[in-house]
Every structure is written in structure tokens, then in C-alpha cells.
Design an enzyme around this catalytic site. Structure first.
Site, PDB file in Angstrom:
ATOM      1  CD  GLU A  17      43.416  21.326  68.070  1.00 29.42           C
ATOM      2  OE1 GLU A  17      42.437  21.334  68.838  1.00 29.42           O
ATOM      3  OE2 GLU A  17      44.428  20.631  68.280  1.00 29.42           O
ATOM      4  CG  ASP A  73      36.002  19.826  75.172  1.00 27.55           C
ATOM      5  OD1 ASP A  73      35.379  19.551  74.135  1.00 27.55           O
ATOM      6  OD2 ASP A  73      37.220  20.134  75.199  1.00 27.55           O
ATOM      7  CE1 TYR A 119      46.188  16.696  71.820  1.00 26.37           C
ATOM      8  CE2 TYR A 119      44.955  17.879  70.157  1.00 26.37           C
ATOM      9  CZ  TYR A 119      45.379  17.730  71.470  1.00 26.37           C
ATOM     10  OH  TYR A 119      44.960  18.637  72.423  1.00 26.37           O
TER      11      TYR A 119
HETATM   12  O1  LIG Z   1      42.228  22.532  76.738  1.00 23.74           O
HETATM   13  P1  LIG Z   1      43.617  21.987  76.842  1.00 23.74           P
HETATM   14  O2  LIG Z   1      43.841  21.303  78.188  1.00 23.74           O
HETATM   15  O3  LIG Z   1      44.677  23.037  76.500  1.00 23.74           O
HETATM   16  O4  LIG Z   1      43.756  20.821  75.731  1.00 23.74           O
HETATM   17  C1  LIG Z   1      43.722  21.134  74.280  1.00 23.74           C
HETATM   18  C2  LIG Z   1      42.319  20.882  73.858  1.00 23.74           C
HETATM   19  O5  LIG Z   1      41.518  21.926  74.402  1.00 23.74           O
HETATM   20  C3  LIG Z   1      41.961  20.805  72.367  1.00 23.74           C
HETATM   21  O6  LIG Z   1      42.935  20.161  71.591  1.00 23.74           O
HETATM   22  C4  LIG Z   1      40.668  20.083  72.433  1.00 23.74           C
HETATM   23  C5  LIG Z   1      39.450  20.698  72.587  1.00 23.74           C
HETATM   24  N1  LIG Z   1      38.510  19.752  72.841  1.00 23.74           N
HETATM   25  C6  LIG Z   1      39.108  18.496  72.897  1.00 23.74           C
HETATM   26  C7  LIG Z   1      38.591  17.231  73.173  1.00 23.74           C
HETATM   27  C8  LIG Z   1      39.460  16.135  73.179  1.00 23.74           C
HETATM   28  C9  LIG Z   1      40.831  16.312  72.899  1.00 23.74           C
HETATM   29  C10 LIG Z   1      41.368  17.605  72.615  1.00 23.74           C
HETATM   30  C11 LIG Z   1      40.497  18.673  72.650  1.00 23.74           C
END
Ligand SMILES: O=P(O)(O)OC[C@@H](O)[C@@H](O)c1c[nH]c2ccccc12
Length: 278
Positions: free
Chosen positions: A49, A60, A173
């Protein structure tokens, strides 16, 4: 068959689960992002990603917010991210998924965004703040270009899960926790039943993300999901690279890059077949 579908087909054949790291393009700079993506691919990352930095990353937590800020302050803009994908595409086997909020996509133009993504070799797009009710144009663009629009479902999606996944492309997801991204000490106790409730509605692979911070988490998720997404724990390591860069310590930049790659390898390790016995 899209590249993402092909990735999951390959994993099915080998009995592996997908390791899906997230990092923000340009954090701390585009050259290092490109090097890290190539290294992540070498240690077995299956779907990478690539975050497009945004000024208002509302979903975030502080770790990824800081990564976006580092990227924006190093001057990274959307065209730079497209160029990064174009450069790195021929160097890696992994599927590449662009991660962006909705606003920049609408500003660029939905169909143009997917068309450009296709041209540079991106294989999927995730837009966390694009609700199903507003995603008709993006879904059509995904189908027209073969760049999968990957839906997110959350524990709160319950009765909407069937509708969301019915439009799914690539994989689903599953957001494993309520709130924003960020490493959690423990995974939700009923994560497997939540994933099972999503799998009931779709034949697509189901990946789980949010909170994964260590190999034990990946091992647990690998027992009932088709992939594990790890963002913040990786971005914490890019923060260390950024600090080393700031200090002008080239040896430390290399060491922190290697630390990120080894950490990523430790998260992929439990996702190989012989490691998945319950
Ligand atoms: O940071 P984590 O807790 O490992 O979660 C994945 C996430 O960072 C990535 O998939 C992602 C980055 N920004 C996001 C915003 C919403 C959902 C998902 C995301």
C-alpha cells in the site's frame, strides 16, 4: 484477471497469506520510499500500500499523520507518487495499491485518477473516506481500468457489510478496530468471528488491518484471514530513517532501512503455510 487477483491466486497455491505493508510515498523522501518498496518486495511483501500524503488524514493516528507531514514537507505531491509507481513497477513482483483520501481523487478527476493509476502500473486503490453511496463513479472507473477499488468494512458496518462487499474489487479490507490507525497491544478478541461474518458475504479474499504491531498479531490473523495489513508499525520505522537523514548520518540511514526491512520480514514469516497451524 487483475494483478491483485493473480497475487491471491498464487498465494492460494502456496498456502501463504498476504503480507501487505503500508508506507507513505515521500516519507522521508521519494528515493528512500522507492528503495524500501524494492526491499519489501524482496522479503516477500505481496501487496504494498503506497500512501499519497494528505493534509487532513482524518482516519489516521499520530504515527501516520506524522509520516504524511514529513512527506508533504519534503514536497511530495500526487504526480510525484504516480511517477514513483511508474519507476518501481518493473522492479517488483508485488501488487501496488494506491492509498488516498477522497478529496485529492475528486480534485484530480475520478476517471483520470484511475486512468493514470493504470498507466503507471498501480493495481488497486483504497479510499477510506469514500462511502459506498458516493462511490459509483470510482467503482465504474475501477472496472473500466482494471485498477481494483478495494472496499473497507469496519466492525460498525454490520448490516451494510453485504452491500459494501457486493461491489468489492480485488479484496475486502476488514478494519480490525474502531477508531484511527495505530499499533494496538492486543487484537480484538472476536476478530475471527467478525472476519467470518464478512467472508459469508463474499468470494473475494479478505485482508485485516489496524493495530498490527508484531509477528504474533500476524500469526493470529493468518489463521482466519487471507492477508495482513501493517501500516503504523512500518511508518514508525520510516520515522527513524527520517531522523537519521536529518542527522546526516548515512550509516544510520542504512541501518534504520535494514531494521525496517527485517521487521517486515518478521511479520511475513508467520504467514507461510507451515507456520499457520493453530
Ligand atoms: O496503521 P495500522 O494500525 O497498522 O493500520 C493499517 C493502516 O495504516 C493502513 O491500511 C492505512 C493507512 N491509513 C489508513 C486510513 C484508514 C484505513 C487504513 C489506513
Amino acid at each position: 484477471m487483475t494483478r491483485i487477483a493473480d497475487t491471491f491466486r498464487r498465494l492460494q497455491e502456496t498456502g501463504e497469506k498476504a503480507f501487505m505493508p503500508f508506507l507513505t510515498a515521500g516519507d522521508p523522501n521519494l528515493a528512500i520510499t522507492e528503495e524500501v518498496i524494492v526491499e519489501l518486495d524482496k522479503i516477500g511483501a505481496d501487496i504494498i500500500e503506497i500512501g499519497i500524503p494528505y493534509s487532513d488524514p482524518l482516519a489516521d493516528g499520530p504515527t501516520i499523520q506524522a509520516g504524511s507531514l514529513r512527506s508533504l514537507s519534503s514536497g511530495t505531491r500526487m504526480p510525484d507518487v504516480f511517477e514513483l509507481v511508474r519507476r518501481v513497477r518493473p522492479k517488483v513482483r508485488a501488487s501496488l495499491v494506491l492509498f488516498t483520501y477522497a478529496n485529492p481523487v475528486f480534485q484530480w478527476g475520478v476517471h483520470d485518477f484511475f486512468q493514470t493509476a493504470k498507466e503507471v502500473g498501480a493495481n488497486g486503490v483504497i479510499i477510506p473516506d469514500l462511502p459506498l453511496e458516493e462511490s459509483e463513479e470510482a467503482l465504474a472507473a475501477g472496472l473500466a481500468t482494471g485498477v481494483d477499488l478495494i472496499p473497507l468494512v469496519a466492525p460498525t458496518s454490520q448490516e451494510r457489510i453485504a452491500k459494501i462487499v457486493a461491489q468489492g474489487q480485488g479484496f475486502i479490507y476488514c478494519v480490525a478496530a474502531l477508531g484511527v490507525t495505530g499499533v494496538r497491544e492486543n487484537l480484538d478478541a472476536d476478530l475471527s468471528s467478525y472476519v467470518a461474518s464478512v467472508k459469508k458475504h463474499t468470494a473475494l479474499p479478505v485482508a485485516v488491518g489496524f493495530g498490527v504491531g508484531k509477528p504474533e498479531h500476524a500469526a493470529i490473523i493468518g489463521q482466519f484471514a487471507d492477508g495482513v495489513v501493517v501500516g503504523s508499525a512500518i511508518v514508525k520505522k520510516t520515522a527513524a530513517i527520517a531522523d537519521a537523514l536529518q542527522a546526516g548520518d548515512a550509516a544510520l540511514v542504512e541501518a534504520t532501512k535494514q531494521d525496517l526491512v527485517q521487521f517486515a520480514a518478521s511479520l511475513k514469516a508467520p504467514l507461510y503455510p507451515n507456520k499457520q497451524e493453530a
